[in-house]
Write a protein that holds these residues in place. Sequence first.
Motif, PDB file in Angstrom:
ATOM      1  N   LEU A  52       0.667  -1.241   0.006  1.00  0.00           N
ATOM      2  CA  LEU A  52      -0.138   0.015   0.027  1.00  0.00           C
ATOM      3  C   LEU A  52       0.716   1.226   0.120  1.00  0.00           C
ATOM      4  O   LEU A  52       0.439   2.262  -0.721  1.00  0.00           O
ATOM      5  CB  LEU A  52      -1.011   0.078   1.158  1.00  0.00           C
ATOM      6  CG  LEU A  52      -2.173  -0.762   1.223  1.00  0.00           C
ATOM      7  CD1 LEU A  52      -2.850  -1.018   2.543  1.00  0.00           C
ATOM      8  CD2 LEU A  52      -2.904  -0.878   0.045  1.00  0.00           C
ATOM      9  N   GLU A  53       2.073   1.207   0.744  1.00  0.00           N
ATOM     10  CA  GLU A  53       3.052   2.327   0.762  1.00  0.00           C
ATOM     11  C   GLU A  53       3.466   2.632  -0.661  1.00  0.00           C
ATOM     12  O   GLU A  53       3.664   3.759  -1.068  1.00  0.00           O
ATOM     13  CB  GLU A  53       3.738   2.272   1.717  1.00  0.00           C
ATOM     14  CG  GLU A  53       3.583   2.266   3.163  1.00  0.00           C
ATOM     15  CD  GLU A  53       4.561   1.965   4.022  1.00  0.00           C
ATOM     16  OE1 GLU A  53       5.623   1.348   3.811  1.00  0.00           O
ATOM     17  OE2 GLU A  53       4.500   2.449   5.636  1.00  0.00           O
ATOM     18  N   LYS A  54       3.708   1.493  -1.318  1.00  0.00           N
ATOM     19  CA  LYS A  54       4.256   1.591  -2.753  1.00  0.00           C
ATOM     20  C   LYS A  54       3.096   2.211  -3.539  1.00  0.00           C
ATOM     21  O   LYS A  54       3.381   3.089  -4.439  1.00  0.00           O
ATOM     22  CB  LYS A  54       4.843   0.241  -3.158  1.00  0.00           C
ATOM     23  CG  LYS A  54       6.071  -0.193  -2.756  1.00  0.00           C
ATOM     24  CD  LYS A  54       6.537  -1.464  -3.195  1.00  0.00           C
ATOM     25  CE  LYS A  54       7.655  -2.156  -2.591  1.00  0.00           C
ATOM     26  NZ  LYS A  54       8.049  -3.384  -3.298  1.00  0.00           N
ATOM     27  N   ASP A  55       1.948   1.770  -3.382  1.00  0.00           N
ATOM     28  CA  ASP A  55       0.666   2.246  -4.256  1.00  0.00           C
ATOM     29  C   ASP A  55       0.498   3.797  -3.894  1.00  0.00           C
ATOM     30  O   ASP A  55       0.350   4.607  -4.746  1.00  0.00           O
ATOM     31  CB  ASP A  55      -0.543   1.632  -3.955  1.00  0.00           C
ATOM     32  CG  ASP A  55      -0.470  -0.042  -4.421  1.00  0.00           C
ATOM     33  OD1 ASP A  55       0.433  -0.047  -5.285  1.00  0.00           O
ATOM     34  OD2 ASP A  55      -1.284  -0.888  -4.126  1.00  0.00           O
ATOM     35  N   VAL A  56       0.676   4.133  -2.855  1.00  0.00           N
ATOM     36  CA  VAL A  56       0.538   5.513  -2.320  1.00  0.00           C
ATOM     37  C   VAL A  56       1.685   6.494  -2.992  1.00  0.00           C
ATOM     38  O   VAL A  56       1.261   7.583  -3.555  1.00  0.00           O
ATOM     39  CB  VAL A  56       0.499   5.861  -0.674  1.00  0.00           C
ATOM     40  CG1 VAL A  56       0.513   7.249  -0.667  1.00  0.00           C
ATOM     41  CG2 VAL A  56      -0.817   5.191  -0.042  1.00  0.00           C
ATOM     42  N   ALA A  57       2.901   5.936  -2.918  1.00  0.00           N
ATOM     43  CA  ALA A  57       4.050   6.638  -3.585  1.00  0.00           C
ATOM     44  C   ALA A  57       3.676   6.962  -5.139  1.00  0.00           C
ATOM     45  O   ALA A  57       3.974   7.812  -5.812  1.00  0.00           O
ATOM     46  CB  ALA A  57       5.364   5.980  -3.395  1.00  0.00           C
ATOM     47  N   SER A  58       3.181   5.544  -5.705  1.00  0.00           N
ATOM     48  CA  SER A  58       2.847   5.587  -6.999  1.00  0.00           C
ATOM     49  C   SER A  58       1.844   6.727  -7.373  1.00  0.00           C
ATOM     50  O   SER A  58       1.905   7.579  -8.467  1.00  0.00           O
ATOM     51  CB  SER A  58       2.479   4.227  -7.496  1.00  0.00           C
ATOM     52  OG  SER A  58       2.080   4.221  -8.983  1.00  0.00           O
ATOM     53  N   PHE A  59       0.610   6.581  -6.599  1.00  0.00           N
ATOM     54  CA  PHE A  59      -0.247   7.742  -6.868  1.00  0.00           C
ATOM     55  C   PHE A  59       0.198   9.025  -6.715  1.00  0.00           C
ATOM     56  O   PHE A  59      -0.393  10.077  -7.395  1.00  0.00           O
ATOM     57  CB  PHE A  59      -1.363   7.406  -5.833  1.00  0.00           C
ATOM     58  CG  PHE A  59      -2.350   6.172  -6.185  1.00  0.00           C
ATOM     59  CD1 PHE A  59      -2.535   5.913  -7.461  1.00  0.00           C
ATOM     60  CD2 PHE A  59      -2.695   5.555  -5.168  1.00  0.00           C
ATOM     61  CE1 PHE A  59      -3.266   4.785  -7.744  1.00  0.00           C
ATOM     62  CE2 PHE A  59      -3.552   4.144  -5.570  1.00  0.00           C
ATOM     63  CZ  PHE A  59      -3.905   4.047  -6.775  1.00  0.00           C
ATOM     64  N   LYS A  60       1.090   9.474  -5.868  1.00  0.00           N
ATOM     65  CA  LYS A  60       1.750  10.801  -5.446  1.00  0.00           C
ATOM     66  C   LYS A  60       2.350  11.080  -6.705  1.00  0.00           C
ATOM     67  O   LYS A  60       2.318  12.065  -7.273  1.00  0.00           O
ATOM     68  CB  LYS A  60       2.517  11.053  -4.222  1.00  0.00           C
ATOM     69  CG  LYS A  60       1.746  10.777  -2.987  1.00  0.00           C
ATOM     70  CD  LYS A  60       2.765  11.130  -1.815  1.00  0.00           C
ATOM     71  CE  LYS A  60       1.946  11.048  -0.510  1.00  0.00           C
ATOM     72  NZ  LYS A  60       2.776  10.997   0.661  1.00  0.00           N
ATOM     73  N   THR A  61       3.253  10.200  -7.111  1.00  0.00           N
ATOM     74  CA  THR A  61       4.034  10.453  -8.611  1.00  0.00           C
ATOM     75  C   THR A  61       3.089  10.797  -9.541  1.00  0.00           C
ATOM     76  O   THR A  61       3.195  11.711 -10.330  1.00  0.00           O
ATOM     77  CB  THR A  61       4.961   9.163  -8.878  1.00  0.00           C
ATOM     78  OG1 THR A  61       5.883   9.021  -7.593  1.00  0.00           O
ATOM     79  CG2 THR A  61       5.794   9.568  -9.944  1.00  0.00           C
TER      80      THR A  61
END
Length: 157
Positions: A52-61
């Motif tokens: 989920l943290e990776k997904d959040v980082a991806s969404f932020k990017t």
Amino acid sequence: MTNAETISKLNNALQTLIKAYEELQDKNNNLKERVAELEDEVLNLELIKESLEKDVASFKTNTEQDKTNIYSMLGKIEDILNKKDSNLDFVSPISRVEKEEEIVKEEVQNEKEEGAISESENLLSSFENVLNKKDEQKEDNKLDLTRMSSLLNGFHN
């Protein structure tokens, strides 16, 4: 009390202790299994958290990229509107105030293009101003065209 009675009581007490020990062993084994299950759940939750943290980082990017794309598109639209406005100068000259506002808008646009994304509110308000001015200029253009038409009709008579 006789030896037989004592042996019988000791035997009953020993049987009770053995039964209690076996029950405690069963409970201990069940607790060990439960601890192992909970450790597995914790490990799975940690893996899910990382995902989920990776997904959040991806969404932020992706959000930042989308913002950049939107600001680029708004800048292009503003450029197009500014070009159209400059083409209309021969019909309705732009006042000094409007020219100064356009210069300020161009500076804001240049800052935006250099990475000043924090200026988004100014950009949006300037975009709205450009649209409002465009509508006002259309109305001004109509008035000028009607005046010109009436003047031309006056010369023909």
